[in-house]
Write an enzyme that holds these catalytic residues in place. Sequence first.
Site, PDB file in Angstrom:
ATOM      1  N   GLU A 146      -3.428  -2.483  -7.678  1.00 23.90           N
ATOM      2  CA  GLU A 146      -2.463  -2.798  -8.738  1.00 23.90           C
ATOM      3  C   GLU A 146      -2.733  -2.093 -10.061  1.00 23.90           C
ATOM      4  OE1 GLU A 146      -3.670  -4.959  -6.580  1.00 23.90           O
ATOM      5  OE2 GLU A 146      -2.115  -6.347  -5.920  1.00 23.90           O
ATOM      6  N   ALA A 167       3.204  -5.790  -2.387  1.00 23.82           N
ATOM      7  CA  ALA A 167       4.506  -6.310  -2.809  1.00 23.82           C
ATOM      8  C   ALA A 167       5.455  -5.120  -2.864  1.00 23.82           C
ATOM      9  CB  ALA A 167       4.373  -6.959  -4.179  1.00 23.82           C
TER      10      ALA A 167
HETATM   11  N1  COA Z   1       6.513  -1.170  -1.979  1.00 25.31           N
HETATM   12  C1  COA Z   1       7.663  -0.560  -1.627  1.00 25.31           C
HETATM   13  N2  COA Z   1       7.732   0.435  -0.717  1.00 25.31           N
HETATM   14  C2  COA Z   1       6.579   0.822  -0.138  1.00 25.31           C
HETATM   15  C3  COA Z   1       5.351   0.232  -0.466  1.00 25.31           C
HETATM   16  C4  COA Z   1       5.348  -0.806  -1.419  1.00 25.31           C
HETATM   17  N3  COA Z   1       4.229  -1.455  -1.768  1.00 25.31           N
HETATM   18  N4  COA Z   1       4.389   0.838   0.248  1.00 25.31           N
HETATM   19  C5  COA Z   1       5.010   1.770   1.008  1.00 25.31           C
HETATM   20  N5  COA Z   1       6.333   1.754   0.768  1.00 25.31           N
HETATM   21  C6  COA Z   1       7.369   2.614   1.370  1.00 25.31           C
HETATM   22  C7  COA Z   1       7.361   4.000   0.766  1.00 25.31           C
HETATM   23  O1  COA Z   1       8.082   4.027  -0.448  1.00 25.31           O
HETATM   24  C8  COA Z   1       8.047   4.770   1.874  1.00 25.31           C
HETATM   25  O2  COA Z   1       9.429   4.521   1.821  1.00 25.31           O
HETATM   26  P1  COA Z   1      10.475   5.753   1.972  1.00 25.31           P
HETATM   27  O3  COA Z   1      10.209   6.330   3.316  1.00 25.31           O
HETATM   28  O4  COA Z   1      11.821   5.089   1.863  1.00 25.31           O
HETATM   29  O5  COA Z   1      10.161   6.695   0.865  1.00 25.31           O
HETATM   30  C9  COA Z   1       7.521   4.114   3.137  1.00 25.31           C
HETATM   31  O6  COA Z   1       7.082   2.819   2.761  1.00 25.31           O
HETATM   32  C10 COA Z   1       6.348   4.842   3.753  1.00 25.31           C
HETATM   33  O7  COA Z   1       5.331   4.976   2.762  1.00 25.31           O
HETATM   34  P2  COA Z   1       4.632   6.368   2.395  1.00 25.31           P
HETATM   35  O8  COA Z   1       4.085   6.251   1.016  1.00 25.31           O
HETATM   36  O9  COA Z   1       5.564   7.507   2.669  1.00 25.31           O
HETATM   37  O10 COA Z   1       3.452   6.385   3.483  1.00 25.31           O
HETATM   38  P3  COA Z   1       2.074   7.162   3.367  1.00 25.31           P
HETATM   39  O11 COA Z   1       1.461   7.066   4.716  1.00 25.31           O
HETATM   40  O12 COA Z   1       2.265   8.510   2.775  1.00 25.31           O
HETATM   41  O13 COA Z   1       1.199   6.306   2.317  1.00 25.31           O
HETATM   42  C11 COA Z   1       0.303   4.276   1.358  1.00 25.31           C
HETATM   43  C12 COA Z   1       0.772   5.010   2.656  1.00 25.31           C
HETATM   44  C13 COA Z   1       0.015   2.820   1.755  1.00 25.31           C
HETATM   45  C14 COA Z   1      -0.986   4.944   0.849  1.00 25.31           C
HETATM   46  C15 COA Z   1       1.388   4.348   0.283  1.00 25.31           C
HETATM   47  O14 COA Z   1       2.603   3.954   0.846  1.00 25.31           O
HETATM   48  C16 COA Z   1       1.120   3.484  -0.906  1.00 25.31           C
HETATM   49  O15 COA Z   1       0.304   3.829  -1.745  1.00 25.31           O
HETATM   50  N6  COA Z   1       1.840   2.326  -1.043  1.00 25.31           N
HETATM   51  C17 COA Z   1       1.757   1.461  -2.177  1.00 25.31           C
HETATM   52  C18 COA Z   1       0.476   0.663  -2.163  1.00 25.31           C
HETATM   53  C19 COA Z   1       0.401  -0.246  -3.372  1.00 25.31           C
HETATM   54  O16 COA Z   1       0.282   0.206  -4.491  1.00 25.31           O
HETATM   55  N7  COA Z   1       0.472  -1.553  -3.128  1.00 25.31           N
HETATM   56  C20 COA Z   1       0.381  -2.532  -4.162  1.00 25.31           C
HETATM   57  C21 COA Z   1       1.726  -2.917  -4.606  1.00 25.31           C
HETATM   58  S1  COA Z   1       1.634  -4.179  -5.877  1.00 25.31           S
END
Ligand code: COA
Length: 257
Positions: free
Chosen positions: A133, A65
Amino acid sequence: MYNNILTSNENGILTITINRESKLNALNIETLQEIKQAVTAAQTDASVTGIILTGAGPKAFAAGADISEFVNFDVKQSTKMSADGHEVMNTIERSAKVVIAAVNGFALGGGCELAMACHLRVASDNAKFGQPEVNLGVPPGYGGTQRLIQLVGKSKAVELLLTADAIGANEAMEYGLVNYVTPLDDLLPRCCEILNKTATKSPMAIKAVINCINDYYQDGKDGFKTEIKEFAESFGTADFKEGTDAFLNKRKAAFQR
Ligand code: COA
């Protein structure tokens, strides 16, 4: 027509692509509502025989999300967010047309929940699944605590939900979370292959099977009773007539849509 998803219909297969690649296809509320709209519209679109749900780009199906959207929600807003999200997942799960998640990378949080609401899951070998989460101070809110148990069993589900560990495609396959693992390039062709097969079957019987399966998990429903009802009601349908006639006359059934 949509702001966050792309849709294309090729040879009867509707592909819905979450198109927020720069945000790793994070599921904001509008995106989820658009997916619901597209799946709902497909139910009455005779040209659609099956549905693929995937994410844009080579990195993510959906990384959850959209955290930036819900970060300041109060209890009222988060209740609505969760309840509406459940409706989206239920719409997919109850689709009378087969829905396959083509998981092309991260399927985390809401992304994993979305994939689990689909009837089948095919993962590319770079896919990663998880429910992170608890890292954010919340439990999953789109059905993850329930569907993960249904798919992989309590023992592994509890571990994944409590540790927030992400698992790779092959491990997901080992636990029964996905049906197939393919190289990324073969992901959509593999999904099409499955849908081309289900498209040759009776649409009425496919719908009936989906109803029976869903009632296994539906509180207050008895899937065995649903099966008796669906079985009985299929007699006398055009599909039953066609399927049995084709068998008895040694020809291939041609079901109407
Ligand atoms: N919500 C909002 N934005 C998100 C997102 C999420 N769940 N997951 C990734 N993004 C965004 C990042 O903020 C980033 O945006 P920006 O470039 O404007 O800063 C972009 O997507 C790229 O993500 P980034 O974190 O830089 O990529 P990464 O390869 O370093 O890491 C993940 C990948 C998936 C490990 C990491 O993005 C992550 O942990 N995301 C959240 C996962 C999560 O907790 N999901 C459950 C949500 S309830």
